[in-house]
Write an enzyme that holds these catalytic residues in place. Structure first.
Site, short mmCIF file in Angstrom:
data_model
loop_
_atom_site.label_atom_id
_atom_site.label_comp_id
_atom_site.label_asym_id
_atom_site.label_seq_id
_atom_site.Cartn_x
_atom_site.Cartn_y
_atom_site.Cartn_z
N GLN A 1 17.02 -11.82 23.03
CA GLN A 1 17.35 -11.17 24.39
C GLN A 1 16.50 -11.50 25.39
OE1 GLN A 1 16.39 -6.91 25.24
NE2 GLN A 1 18.45 -6.54 24.77
N TYR B 1 18.21 -3.62 34.72
CA TYR B 1 17.49 -5.02 35.01
C TYR B 1 18.26 -5.85 35.99
CZ TYR B 1 15.13 -2.90 30.88
OH TYR B 1 14.55 -2.06 30.29
N ALA C 1 19.62 0.46 16.56
CA ALA C 1 18.47 0.46 16.78
C ALA C 1 17.51 1.44 16.14
CB ALA C 1 17.90 0.31 18.34
N ARG C 2 17.86 2.69 16.43
CA ARG C 2 17.06 3.68 16.15
C ARG C 2 17.12 4.11 14.90
NH1 ARG C 2 18.95 8.08 20.59
NH2 ARG C 2 20.93 6.65 20.09
#
Length: 417
Positions: A99, A174, A353-354
């Site tokens: 990424q 971002y 993810a988590r």
């Protein structure tokens, strides 16, 4: 349509062994902007336990593109260390995605090469306040050309480092998202105003990366379905962005939501533990920042699985049955049941993810039939410990990697610490 979650899926020029992708989520397991042995072990474990594609998160395309001082940066120096990690992932049967990102004005570094951080537009620098930088500057055409080439150079280094895929981070506030979102883009030229114009520069960056490595590496983009706050990007804006990225050659879109400053709760489907995060701040300004963020969180419904599904389905329907870009559902997948539900809706993959931070062996358990639901409670304490000596782990189960491994480059022997 019933889809076997353990069936292979092709993404551009590569095929991954199943439909599960470890979502990009900052590991902070770097030293001197290089990956460490802790990062190696973190991702090797996912590959050893049947994950199809694991994403090494948040790799800056340049020193000025960092958000955090020690953030991993794709450079000539870091290539061999990343290569050690991708080799280990491949040896375990998995594939690796890098990424890559540029923080723009969302940065907490003191060694910028310019007095002001770059963004799509000038004005108050929300993150810079903590560093004594009160204003940001709008990018010029020369700045945009430079950043586009930094993404291309990083992509070429990713190929040298053995990555199978590249994910361009275009969400969460971002730099590329600073162009896409009307919360930060106030330009009056061809890169501002309409949703088409705001998506133009990110699409140009993706097209350039695609031209450089897209015949060999899969090209993914992580985007926001919605920003989640008034005057932010809506699902209708995102439909325009998705079409532009599809036209630019994206192989897959990873569908997220929310912005790091304005709406982290939309990103996670639950609130961050701001009080705990404030205790890690050494300055009054830092503590005040998290107090303000806590006050800005609206009253939220209880966390539930697949919390971004409605907007994700709206986008999928708008792209139509003839879309050429694959879609990866992200947002609250914590069980095999919810993963299957997303795949049965027509998404080609699911990103997690988590739940994987809580238990890196989860996918192998699902495949073996020994578990269905993760023990993750979406407490988000993994975000708090992200900035500690061990980097990201689940404090609820205490599965931190030895902090000593965070002091050793991935390609060096352990006695080098």
């Amino acid at each position: 349509m019933t889809v076997d979650p353990f069936s292979p899926v092709q993404i551009g020029p590569i095929t991954i062994r199943n439909r599960f992708i470890r979502s990009g989520a900052n590991e902070t397991k770097n030293k001197d902007m290089n990956p460490t042995k802790a990062l190696l072990e973190f991702h090797r474990t996912y590959a050893e336990h049947e994950l199809g594609l694991t994403t090494l998160a948040y790799i800056a395309v340049s020193k000025d593109g960092r958000t955090l001082p020690n953030q991993g940066t794709m450079s000539d120096e870091s290539v061999p260390h990343y290569r050690v990690i991708t080799d280990a992932i491949h040896a375990a049967g998995g594939k690796a995605s890098a990424q890559i990102t540029h923080g723009g004005s969302f940065c907490q570094i003191r060694d910028l090469s310019t007095p002001r951080a770059m963004s799509s537009s000038g004005g108050i620098d929300k993150m810079g306040f903590l560093m004594g930088r009160f204003f940001q500057r709008a990018m010029t055409r020369a700045d945009m050309d430079m950043v586009r080439e930094e993404f291309v150079a990083a992509a070429l280094r990713c190929e040298q480092a053995g990555f199978d895929a590249i994910e361009l981070h275009m969400g969460h506030g971002y730099l590329l998202n600073q162009f896409i979102s009307p919360l930060s883009n106030f330009r009056r030229d061809e890169y501002g105003g309409s949703a088409e114009n705001r998506a133009r520069f990110p699409a140009e960056v993706l097209a350039a990366v695609k031209a450089a490595v897209g015949s060999r590496l899969a090209i993914l983009a992580k985007i926001n379905l919605v920003d989640g706050v008034p005057k932010g990007a809506t699902i209708q804006d995102t439909i325009v962005t998705a079409r532009a990225l599809q036209a630019a050659g994206a192989d897959m879109l990873v569908l997220s939501a929310g912005r790091n400053i304005e709406s982290t709760w939309k990103m996670f489907g639950s609130s961050l533990p701001y009080d705990e995060m404030a205790t890690l701040q050494t300055s009054i300004a830092g503590k005040l920042q998290f107090a303000i963020l806590k006050m800005s969180v609206p009253k939220l419904p209880p966390f539930h699985e697949n919390y971004l599904m409605e907007d994700a389905l709206t986008l999928k329907a708008a792209l139509g049955p003839d879309r050429t870009v694959k879609l990866c559902y992200l947002g609250g997948v914590q069980s095999l049941t919810s993963a299957k539900a997303a795949l049965d809706e027509g998404f080609e993959a699911v990103a997690i993810a988590r739940a994987l931070i809580h238990d890196p062996t989860l996918v192998s358990q699902w495949k073996a039939g020994t578990a269905d639901k993760s023990g993750c409670t979406a407490c988000n304490r993994c975000v708090v410990v992200m900035y500690g000596p061990s980097g990201t782990y689940c404090p609820e189960v205490g599965n931190a990697i030895d902090p000593k491994l965070n002091q050793i480059y991935a390609g060096e022997p352990e006695h080098a610490a």
